[in-house]
Design a protein around this motif. Sequence first.
Motif, short mmCIF file in Angstrom:
data_model
loop_
_atom_site.label_atom_id
_atom_site.label_comp_id
_atom_site.label_asym_id
_atom_site.label_seq_id
_atom_site.Cartn_x
_atom_site.Cartn_y
_atom_site.Cartn_z
N ARG A 113 16.89 -42.42 -47.62
CA ARG A 113 16.07 -41.46 -48.37
C ARG A 113 16.50 -40.01 -48.07
N VAL A 114 16.82 -39.73 -46.80
CA VAL A 114 17.27 -38.37 -46.45
C VAL A 114 18.61 -38.07 -47.12
N THR A 115 19.50 -39.05 -47.16
CA THR A 115 20.79 -38.87 -47.82
C THR A 115 20.60 -38.60 -49.31
N ALA A 116 19.67 -39.32 -49.94
CA ALA A 116 19.40 -39.08 -51.36
C ALA A 116 18.84 -37.67 -51.57
N ALA A 117 17.96 -37.22 -50.69
CA ALA A 117 17.39 -35.87 -50.81
C ALA A 117 18.47 -34.81 -50.65
N VAL A 118 19.38 -35.00 -49.70
CA VAL A 118 20.48 -34.05 -49.50
C VAL A 118 21.38 -34.01 -50.74
N ALA A 119 21.68 -35.17 -51.31
CA ALA A 119 22.53 -35.23 -52.50
C ALA A 119 21.86 -34.53 -53.68
N LEU A 120 20.55 -34.73 -53.84
CA LEU A 120 19.84 -34.05 -54.91
C LEU A 120 19.84 -32.53 -54.72
N ALA A 121 19.59 -32.09 -53.50
CA ALA A 121 19.59 -30.65 -53.21
C ALA A 121 20.97 -30.05 -53.47
N ASP A 122 22.01 -30.74 -53.03
CA ASP A 122 23.36 -30.24 -53.26
C ASP A 122 23.69 -30.19 -54.75
N GLY A 123 23.22 -31.19 -55.51
CA GLY A 123 23.45 -31.20 -56.96
C GLY A 123 22.78 -30.02 -57.64
N VAL B 1 17.12 -24.02 -52.30
CA VAL B 1 16.67 -25.23 -52.98
C VAL B 1 16.03 -26.14 -51.94
N SER B 2 14.85 -26.66 -52.24
CA SER B 2 14.16 -27.60 -51.36
C SER B 2 13.83 -28.86 -52.13
N VAL B 3 14.13 -30.00 -51.53
CA VAL B 3 13.81 -31.29 -52.12
C VAL B 3 12.88 -32.02 -51.17
N ALA B 4 11.71 -32.43 -51.68
CA ALA B 4 10.72 -33.14 -50.88
C ALA B 4 10.69 -34.61 -51.29
N ASP B 5 10.61 -35.47 -50.29
CA ASP B 5 10.49 -36.91 -50.53
C ASP B 5 9.01 -37.25 -50.52
N ASN B 6 8.40 -37.29 -51.69
CA ASN B 6 6.97 -37.52 -51.81
C ASN B 6 6.59 -38.97 -51.55
N ALA B 7 7.52 -39.89 -51.74
CA ALA B 7 7.20 -41.31 -51.63
C ALA B 7 7.36 -41.85 -50.22
N PHE B 8 8.05 -41.13 -49.35
CA PHE B 8 8.37 -41.72 -48.05
C PHE B 8 8.31 -40.66 -46.96
N GLY B 9 7.13 -40.35 -46.50
CA GLY B 9 7.00 -39.48 -45.34
C GLY B 9 6.94 -37.99 -45.61
N GLY B 10 7.22 -37.54 -46.81
CA GLY B 10 7.12 -36.12 -47.12
C GLY B 10 8.17 -35.23 -46.48
N ARG B 11 9.30 -35.79 -46.09
CA ARG B 11 10.37 -34.96 -45.52
C ARG B 11 10.90 -33.98 -46.55
N VAL B 12 11.28 -32.80 -46.08
CA VAL B 12 11.81 -31.76 -46.97
C VAL B 12 13.21 -31.38 -46.50
N VAL B 13 14.14 -31.37 -47.44
CA VAL B 13 15.51 -30.95 -47.17
C VAL B 13 15.74 -29.64 -47.92
N SER B 14 16.26 -28.63 -47.24
CA SER B 14 16.51 -27.33 -47.87
C SER B 14 17.98 -26.97 -47.79
N ARG B 15 18.45 -26.31 -48.84
CA ARG B 15 19.81 -25.80 -48.89
C ARG B 15 19.73 -24.34 -49.33
N THR B 16 20.44 -23.48 -48.66
CA THR B 16 20.48 -22.07 -49.02
C THR B 16 21.93 -21.67 -49.22
N THR B 17 22.16 -20.90 -50.29
CA THR B 17 23.52 -20.42 -50.57
C THR B 17 23.41 -19.04 -51.21
N MET B 18 24.54 -18.41 -51.41
CA MET B 18 24.61 -17.09 -52.04
C MET B 18 25.48 -17.17 -53.30
#
Length: 131
Positions: A46-56, A110-127
């Motif tokens: 799930r964390v890998t999926a969130a990271v991939a979505l944020a990067d996309g 960009v922040s992606v939250a996993d609402n279905a599994f624990g509510g973990r949030v993955v954030s990516r910041t760029t310029m």
Amino acid sequence: MVMFRKKESGFTLVEILVAITIFAIGLLALAGMQITAITGGSTSQRVTAAVALADGIVQNLLARDAGDAIFASTVDPAAAWPETLPVNGFSATYAVAVNTPVAGISRITVSVADNAFGGRVVSRTTMKRTR
């Protein structure tokens, strides 16, 4: 006549019960470790999926023209990502800070939250250069 009993070798019932008990405790420990491994595997998926979505989403924003309206004014607090995410159970937000940290540069978070599994949030910041 004196009869000598022949010494018989083998295991007694008590020894067998003790051995089976020790073996069962060992198997229970292995089962507990297996459950932990399965849980860790699904969490990392799930964390890998969130990271991939944020990067996309970051790549989507970086691919836009520097003169795009999204970079014209600050988007803060974070706005919901308007496009449908390809994986269910996740929600995404983005924030744009224009002229931050210097003029002509926008900071994108960009922040992606996993609402279905624990509510973990993955954030990516760029310029991105906006002029």
